[in-house]
Design a protein around this motif. Structure first.
Motif, short mmCIF file in Angstrom:
data_model
loop_
_atom_site.label_atom_id
_atom_site.label_comp_id
_atom_site.label_asym_id
_atom_site.label_seq_id
_atom_site.Cartn_x
_atom_site.Cartn_y
_atom_site.Cartn_z
N MET A 1 -23.74 10.60 -11.18
CA MET A 1 -22.94 11.55 -10.45
C MET A 1 -21.58 10.91 -10.17
O MET A 1 -21.52 9.80 -9.67
CB MET A 1 -23.65 11.92 -9.14
N PRO A 2 -20.50 11.59 -10.46
CA PRO A 2 -19.17 11.03 -10.23
C PRO A 2 -18.94 10.72 -8.75
O PRO A 2 -19.29 11.51 -7.88
CB PRO A 2 -18.23 12.13 -10.69
N GLY A 3 -18.38 9.57 -8.48
CA GLY A 3 -18.08 9.18 -7.11
C GLY A 3 -19.26 8.61 -6.34
O GLY A 3 -19.11 8.19 -5.20
N ALA A 4 -20.43 8.59 -6.96
CA ALA A 4 -21.61 8.05 -6.27
C ALA A 4 -21.52 6.54 -6.19
O ALA A 4 -20.95 5.89 -7.05
CB ALA A 4 -22.89 8.46 -7.01
N THR A 5 -22.06 6.00 -5.13
CA THR A 5 -22.08 4.55 -4.97
C THR A 5 -23.52 4.06 -5.00
O THR A 5 -24.43 4.79 -4.62
CB THR A 5 -21.43 4.13 -3.64
#
Length: 61
Positions: A1-5
């Motif tokens: 998922m984009p932006g997931a850490t």
């Protein structure tokens, strides 16, 4: 998922509850149908040749 850490997910496992579910099942514990909202998309179940339309779903009782 984009932006997931990256992260770590933890939970507590209640072994007494596991034993109870293995013995008696999950009757009354899981309320899958109550999770439907009227604006949810139609759920197609092609294997069973049916569909669940949350706009028409009515709980019994």
């Amino acid at each position: 998922m984009p932006g997931a850490t990256p992260g770590i997910l933890t939970d507590v496992l209640n072994l007494d509850e596991v034993e109870r579910v293995r013995t008696f099942g999950t009757v009354g514990l899981n309320r899958v149908w109550s999770q439907f909202r009227e604006d949810d998309p139609v759920l197609e179940l092609p294997m069973y040749e049916v569909r669940i339309d949350p706009r028409k779903w009515r709980k019994r009782g």
